[in-house]
Design a protein around this motif. Sequence first.
Motif, PDB file in Angstrom:
ATOM      1  N   GLU A  90      -7.339  -1.937   0.659  1.00  0.00           N
ATOM      2  CA  GLU A  90      -6.402  -3.004   1.017  1.00  0.00           C
ATOM      3  C   GLU A  90      -7.061  -4.055   1.907  1.00  0.00           C
ATOM      4  O   GLU A  90      -6.950  -5.265   1.663  1.00  0.00           O
ATOM      5  CB  GLU A  90      -5.203  -2.391   1.738  1.00  0.00           C
ATOM      6  N   ASN A 114       0.870  -1.178   0.000  1.00  0.00           N
ATOM      7  CA  ASN A 114       0.000   0.000   0.000  1.00  0.00           C
ATOM      8  C   ASN A 114       0.907   1.229   0.000  1.00  0.00           C
ATOM      9  O   ASN A 114       1.559   1.540   0.999  1.00  0.00           O
ATOM     10  CB  ASN A 114      -0.915   0.003   1.222  1.00  0.00           C
ATOM     11  N   ALA A 155      -7.311   4.163   0.806  1.00  0.00           N
ATOM     12  CA  ALA A 155      -6.422   3.099   0.346  1.00  0.00           C
ATOM     13  C   ALA A 155      -6.413   1.930   1.329  1.00  0.00           C
ATOM     14  O   ALA A 155      -6.379   0.757   0.933  1.00  0.00           O
ATOM     15  CB  ALA A 155      -5.005   3.644   0.164  1.00  0.00           C
ATOM     16  N   LYS A 156      -6.441   2.250   2.612  1.00  0.00           N
ATOM     17  CA  LYS A 156      -6.461   1.189   3.636  1.00  0.00           C
ATOM     18  C   LYS A 156      -7.774   0.411   3.553  1.00  0.00           C
ATOM     19  O   LYS A 156      -7.803  -0.809   3.759  1.00  0.00           O
ATOM     20  CB  LYS A 156      -6.300   1.813   5.019  1.00  0.00           C
ATOM     21  N   ASP A 186      -2.889  -5.082  -3.671  1.00  0.00           N
ATOM     22  CA  ASP A 186      -1.921  -3.992  -3.630  1.00  0.00           C
ATOM     23  C   ASP A 186      -2.586  -2.697  -4.075  1.00  0.00           C
ATOM     24  O   ASP A 186      -3.466  -2.696  -4.949  1.00  0.00           O
ATOM     25  CB  ASP A 186      -0.740  -4.291  -4.557  1.00  0.00           C
ATOM     26  N   VAL A 187      -2.148  -1.580  -3.491  1.00  0.00           N
ATOM     27  CA  VAL A 187      -2.696  -0.264  -3.827  1.00  0.00           C
ATOM     28  C   VAL A 187      -1.531   0.660  -4.177  1.00  0.00           C
ATOM     29  O   VAL A 187      -0.670   0.918  -3.340  1.00  0.00           O
ATOM     30  CB  VAL A 187      -3.502   0.329  -2.653  1.00  0.00           C
TER      31      VAL A 187
END
Length: 256
Positions: A63, A5, A59-60, A69-70
Amino acid sequence: MSIMNEFLPFAEAENANLIPFSEWQNAAARLSGFSSGIARSNQINRAIAQGANISYAIAKFIERTLKEDVYVSQPDLLVDQFYRAMLEMSYRATPIGCILTFPVQVEIEGFVVSNFGGDLSRIDYDKLFAVYGTKFNVSSTPANKFGIPNLAYNFLEVAGQLAEIGCFVKASLPNIPGSLEVWTGVRGYFSVSSSGAFYSRNNGGTPIVLNSGITYEGKTDNYIDFSPDVYSSIYKVGVNTVQPPALRSLALIRAY
């Protein structure tokens, strides 16, 4: 395997150089933007932290939900990931044991098909077992498993009493009333009055009276028959159970 991430929080330390929020609310730089000259670092940090940290939170979320994957450098993929993560969470928001129906065949992670019932492992589906228990077990259900409801050709109906919840109801039909009245007269004449599902016909099968009276000479080529489909078209020959109007669908139970 670890997940990458690339979005990280900014100025997250307890003593980070950030202008206090109470000052930032009414700061001229926040209201009108930074102008030429030297900008205060604690104000810039506050502005950057707001955008960076909300990006990190999104993003979290991607994820944790998708376990993918970010990357910062793949904005188009980020849009797709965010959409799929929102869709996945909408399914996860459905309570364990809840039933969803679809007019097409679909597969959704975390859901099991319940059209035909069956048995599930108490260990693998422990969350669903905690909700259902042994309520839908049948005589052949193993001790280490539990049953789910067989919904094939059954309709979901709102219960009127708490004790009725989760109970199957057998098919039934209302009574079909009808009556016959026969009077005999002189010289072999008789009179017949029919109602409801009873009707009169001649030997060719043609109905000749319904819900009214008629007089016949005493012959053997006239009959009184009983057939509910004459009374109402909802009764069909060859149908052996109740069939209300329906759209048949796929039933999925949220299992984990």
